[in-house]
Scaffold this active site. Structure first.
Site, PDB file in Angstrom:
ATOM      1  N   GLU A 261       0.680  -1.117   0.127  1.00 46.23           N
ATOM      2  CA  GLU A 261      -0.061  -0.111   0.081  1.00 46.23           C
ATOM      3  C   GLU A 261       0.989   1.259  -0.036  1.00 46.23           C
ATOM      4  O   GLU A 261       1.440   1.444   1.218  1.00 46.23           O
ATOM      5  CB  GLU A 261      -0.905  -0.020   1.232  1.00 46.23           C
ATOM      6  CG  GLU A 261      -1.969   0.701   1.008  1.00 46.23           C
ATOM      7  CD  GLU A 261      -2.153   2.150   2.035  1.00 46.23           C
ATOM      8  OE1 GLU A 261      -2.070   3.197   1.353  1.00 46.23           O
ATOM      9  OE2 GLU A 261      -2.017   2.030   3.171  1.00 46.23           O
ATOM     10  N   CYS A 295      -2.333   8.689   2.928  1.00 46.59           N
ATOM     11  CA  CYS A 295      -1.933   7.950   1.652  1.00 46.59           C
ATOM     12  C   CYS A 295      -3.330   8.521   0.921  1.00 46.59           C
ATOM     13  O   CYS A 295      -3.248   8.879  -0.406  1.00 46.59           O
ATOM     14  CB  CYS A 295      -2.285   6.609   1.539  1.00 46.59           C
ATOM     15  SG  CYS A 295      -0.713   6.087   2.590  1.00 46.59           S
TER      16      CYS A 295
HETATM   17  C1  UN1 Z   1      -3.041   5.529   5.096  1.00 46.86           C
HETATM   18  O1  UN1 Z   1      -2.965   6.789   4.971  1.00 46.86           O
HETATM   19  O2  UN1 Z   1      -2.097   4.713   4.962  1.00 46.86           O
HETATM   20  O3  UN1 Z   1      -9.034   5.966   4.500  1.00 46.86           O
HETATM   21  C2  UN1 Z   1      -4.121   4.735   5.534  1.00 46.86           C
HETATM   22  C3  UN1 Z   1      -8.273   6.585   4.964  1.00 46.86           C
HETATM   23  C4  UN1 Z   1      -7.910   5.911   6.580  1.00 46.86           C
HETATM   24  C5  UN1 Z   1      -6.559   4.930   6.343  1.00 46.86           C
HETATM   25  C6  UN1 Z   1      -5.540   5.802   5.557  1.00 46.86           C
HETATM   26  N1  UN1 Z   1      -8.866   5.032   6.877  1.00 46.86           N
HETATM   27  O4  UN1 Z   1      -7.833   7.790   5.065  1.00 46.86           O
END
Ligand code: UN1
Length: 505
Positions: A261, A295
């Site tokens: 990821e 992310c």
């Molecule tokens: C991440 O930034 O690696 O959907 C995960 C989202 C959170 C998870 C982010 N539930 O923004």
């Protein structure tokens, strides 16, 4: 809650017993002030094989524990998280700098995935399929995989580990965790909470081996040692595309599995018919929340030209009212970036954007007077999707571009190397369905009338292209943590061959 609580008190509340003031080793700082709050011993790469062996020994026992009993341990862990939610959320905020509401949200995300995994522990369904041979039975069964290596990032220091660990454990695996060097205390706190759940599980009469979950506080070399070990059949890694490329290549070299990821470069398309009040609120949370360090953060705002004179001024005004500061204080919406390097990347990206023709509409500056690593949330109008716009900078920089036709907007949104999350604001059903169709968004996540960030745990989470292709958390992501076995049983007294082959002379 206005000051950094005594970190040691919080760690003690979670049950941490390892020394955090060894005076040498790794200095842990809080981005809230930039102060060093602990010094801990680093595990060097040499300790990794021993920890892998411990975890493997534990696996040999855990894999035969019935899955619903394994689920009971994860249920108890969810309970421990509920009763320690405040302490752990504060640790998340102190170490990662996200605002306390988001720190609590992160712990809630852990609790949610525990609940999900408990249910799953009775639903690791296989298949049966009709055999072409008489009195034969074919079926597909899912078995535990082994030691699962988890490499996690600073921005979700515990939730992403929990996505992996909760599923891995109910699937009959053990877990070896290398958290980000920037958030080791939160990892130690989580590990101690997990050990509390193990103690309760044993007190209730269940057998659990030691070392079901191990933490390695180490640097990239420790991660590489995990990636290289054939005794870690799956490495699940979250972080930059650069890191993912290195990990994936090393794991591939030994034909292991990786679940990646990696970076995102998420866009929002705002169509002509969009509800602009909702759109504005969604932009704020997804572009500015977590100080732009998810992310899934919104990085590219693709506006229909009709909104340039309406939505954009309203957005600039809203940016002007954002409270920036100590993330432990109620009402603050924007905390610091993680460290001085992140501030440098922010400054570099802003000047590159300007050099590429960008016009700063809000922010663009560092806020040294606040101490720590604070920057002003930034909006930059770009003449096109230039180089810097195609690059993920982990900071609250929102690039704005415009379009005239929906086909252009979708093409623009898909024309980056990353493919994590995407969204469209529209009240037009045809546009919405086209965006979600095979010729629409090319991302792992596609939303209508909600921003790209803040996904629930029930869906599979991950993305395409340079985001790495992995899926974690909900749906059938559990299958990544198991090995599939196709079984054929012959209960006849004959030995017919498949495809009608006759092997007789
Ligand atoms: C991440 O930034 O690696 O959907 C995960 C989202 C959170 C998870 C982010 N539930 O923004």
């Amino acid at each position: 809650m206005t000051s950094i609580a005594d970190t040691n008190d919080l760690l003690r509340a979670c049950g941490v017993t390892v020394a955090t003031d060894v005076r040498q080793g790794w200095a842990v700082q809080t981005p809230i002030t930039g102060d060093v709050i602990a010094q801990i011993a680093l595990d060097d790469a040499q300790v990794v094989p021993g920890k892998i062996k411990d975890a493997h020994d534990a696996f040999l026992v855990w894999r035969t524990t019935p899955a619903p009993i394994r689920g009971e341990l994860v249920r108890l862990f969810g309970d421990v998280l509920r009763t320690h939610k405040d302490a752990l959320a504060q640790m998340v905020t102190i170490e990662s700098g996200k605002i306390i509401a988001e720190g609590r949200g992160e712990v809630q995300e852990m609790i949610d995935i525990c609940d999900f995994a408990v249910g799953l522990s009775r639903q690791l369904y296989g298949l049966t399929m009709p055999s072409e041979r008489p009195e034969h039975h074919m079926r597909e069964v899912w078995h535990p995989l082994g030691v699962i290596g988890v490499i996690s990032a600073f921005n979700f220091p515990v939730a992403v580990w929990a996505w992996n660990a909760a599923l891995a454990l109910i699937c009959g695996n053990t877990v070896l965790w290398k958290p980000s060097e920037k958030t080791p205390l939160t990892a130690l706190a989580t590990h101690a909470l997990f050990e509390k759940a193990v103690a309760t599980f044993r007190a209730a009469g269940h057998a659990a081996p030691d070392n079901l979950s191990h933490v390695i506080i180490g640097d990239a070399k420790a991660g590489q040692a995990m990636a290289d070990s054939p005794d870690v059949p799956l490495i699940s890694a979250t972080g930059s595309t650069r890191m993912g490329r290195i990990v994936a290549q090393r794991v591939a070299e030994r034909l292991g599995r990786s679940l990646l990821e990696l970076g995102g470069n998420n866009a929002m398309i705002v169509a002509e018919s969009a509800d602009l009040d909702m759109t504005l609120r969604a932009i704020l949370f997804s572009a500015v929340g977590t100080a732009g360090q998810r992310c899934t953060t919104l990085r590219r705002l693709l506006l229909h030209t009709s909104h340039v004179d309406t939505l954009l001024p309203a957005l600039i005004k809203a940016y002007g009212t954002l409270r920036i500061g100590n993330p432990l204080e109620r009402g603050v919406l924007v905390g610091p970036l993680i460290d001085a390097d992140a501030v440098k990347s922010f400054e570099k990206a802003v000047s590159q954007a300007v050099a590429e023709g960008g016009k700063i509409l809000a922010g663009g500056n560092v806020l040294p007077e606040k101490g720590g690593f604070y920057v002003a949330p930034t909006i930059i109008q770009m003449p096109g999707q230039s180089k810097i716009v195609q690059h993920e900078t982990f900071a609250p920089i929102l690039y704005v571009m415009t379009w005239d036709t929906m086909a252009d907007a979708v093409a623009l949104q898909n024309a980056v190397a990353q493919g994590l999350s995407s969204c469209l604001f529209t009240l037009n059903m045809r546009e919405a369905e086209a965006f979600l169709s095979a010729s629409g968004s090319d991302c792992g996540i596609a939303n209508i009338n909600i921003g790209p960030s803040g996904a629930e745990i029930g869906g599979a989470f991950g993305g395409e292209k340079e985001t790495g292709g992995g899926r974690e958390s909900g749906s059938d992501s559990w299958k990544a943590y198991m090995r599939r076995q196709t079984q054929t049983v012959n209960y006849s007294a004959a030995l017919p061959l498949a495809q009608g082959v006759v092997f007789e002379s």
